[in-house]
Write a protein that holds these residues in place. Sequence first.
Motif, PDB file in Angstrom:
ATOM      1  N   ILE A  90       0.842  -1.203   0.000  1.00  0.00           N
ATOM      2  CA  ILE A  90       0.000   0.000   0.000  1.00  0.00           C
ATOM      3  C   ILE A  90       0.873   1.249   0.000  1.00  0.00           C
ATOM      4  N   ALA A  91       1.917   1.261   0.824  1.00  0.00           N
ATOM      5  CA  ALA A  91       2.838   2.396   0.841  1.00  0.00           C
ATOM      6  C   ALA A  91       3.519   2.557  -0.507  1.00  0.00           C
ATOM      7  N   ALA A  92       3.902   1.448  -1.117  1.00  0.00           N
ATOM      8  CA  ALA A  92       4.547   1.508  -2.431  1.00  0.00           C
ATOM      9  C   ALA A  92       3.611   2.113  -3.473  1.00  0.00           C
ATOM     10  N   ALA A  93       2.330   1.751  -3.402  1.00  0.00           N
ATOM     11  CA  ALA A  93       1.352   2.289  -4.348  1.00  0.00           C
ATOM     12  C   ALA A  93       1.155   3.790  -4.140  1.00  0.00           C
ATOM     13  N   VAL A  94       1.119   4.221  -2.889  1.00  0.00           N
ATOM     14  CA  VAL A  94       0.962   5.648  -2.587  1.00  0.00           C
ATOM     15  C   VAL A  94       2.170   6.432  -3.084  1.00  0.00           C
ATOM     16  N   LEU A  95       3.358   5.923  -2.829  1.00  0.00           N
ATOM     17  CA  LEU A  95       4.567   6.605  -3.283  1.00  0.00           C
ATOM     18  C   LEU A  95       4.634   6.667  -4.805  1.00  0.00           C
ATOM     19  N   ARG A  96       4.266   5.583  -5.476  1.00  0.00           N
ATOM     20  CA  ARG A  96       4.279   5.555  -6.941  1.00  0.00           C
ATOM     21  C   ARG A  96       3.256   6.548  -7.507  1.00  0.00           C
ATOM     22  N   LEU A  97       2.141   6.715  -6.800  1.00  0.00           N
ATOM     23  CA  LEU A  97       1.094   7.626  -7.258  1.00  0.00           C
ATOM     24  C   LEU A  97       1.573   9.076  -7.288  1.00  0.00           C
ATOM     25  N   LYS A  98       2.604   9.391  -6.516  1.00  0.00           N
ATOM     26  CA  LYS A  98       3.144  10.756  -6.507  1.00  0.00           C
ATOM     27  C   LYS A  98       4.017  11.049  -7.732  1.00  0.00           C
TER      28      LYS A  98
END
Length: 246
Positions: A90-98
């Motif tokens: 989930i953290a990886a997805a949030v960071l990638r979304l930036k």
Amino acid sequence: MLRTIPGSLFSIFYPLDCAVCGESVDHTANGPACSNCWDDARFFTGFETLCAKCGAFLSHSEPLYETFCRRCDDASFDLARAVGAYEGAIAAAVLRLKSRPVIPARLYREIELTFDANFRGSTDIAVPVPLSRHRLRERGYNQAALIARQITKMCGIRTDETSLIRTRHTQIHRVAMDKKAREISLKNAFEVKRPRMVEGRRVLLIDDVMTSGATASHCARVLKKSGALSVNVMTLARAVLHNERA
């Protein structure tokens, strides 16, 4: 041509390394993480104890009654919930979304479940937390607006991306920042340009991640001053502080 290649085959011809464990990402629907890391992701299901107001993780045990963390007592929002914990996939997805304006399809169902469980029937309009002009020019898009549009698409509520604005650039909040520093950085940072669009409406404020809740609280404050009946908050992730991991 590339769009016709199934996600599993695409990952073979164009392999990506999992941002969590380093293994190969086995399907494009998984975004930056592999299936195993998504299987290990901590999605909030209602069987763990979260703060009844801000959604902070309190315990792995199923709640027997409403429990409050007490850190959010003075927060201006009414309720906050996240899809899951800010860690792993989930953290990886949030960071990638930036850096890439794509929400992994692996999250779609979880977003819908979170909305249905907490906000269905109590939402008139979705409002993304705005970026400053500086950050918007730098990034090219607002990741909170992307999430709001996905919720609109799946859940049938309207999104308003223009009424709530950020009036000045503020520093990115870190977990280590204390409450006073957050409050100072956010003072007078938000404004409602079109009060009639939120007046009398139940607003769902959307963001990618909640840390302390200071940003959401400041947004909720100005929305309520402009006549919003209620302001709830939905994020993809909730930062888990060290003393919340037990």
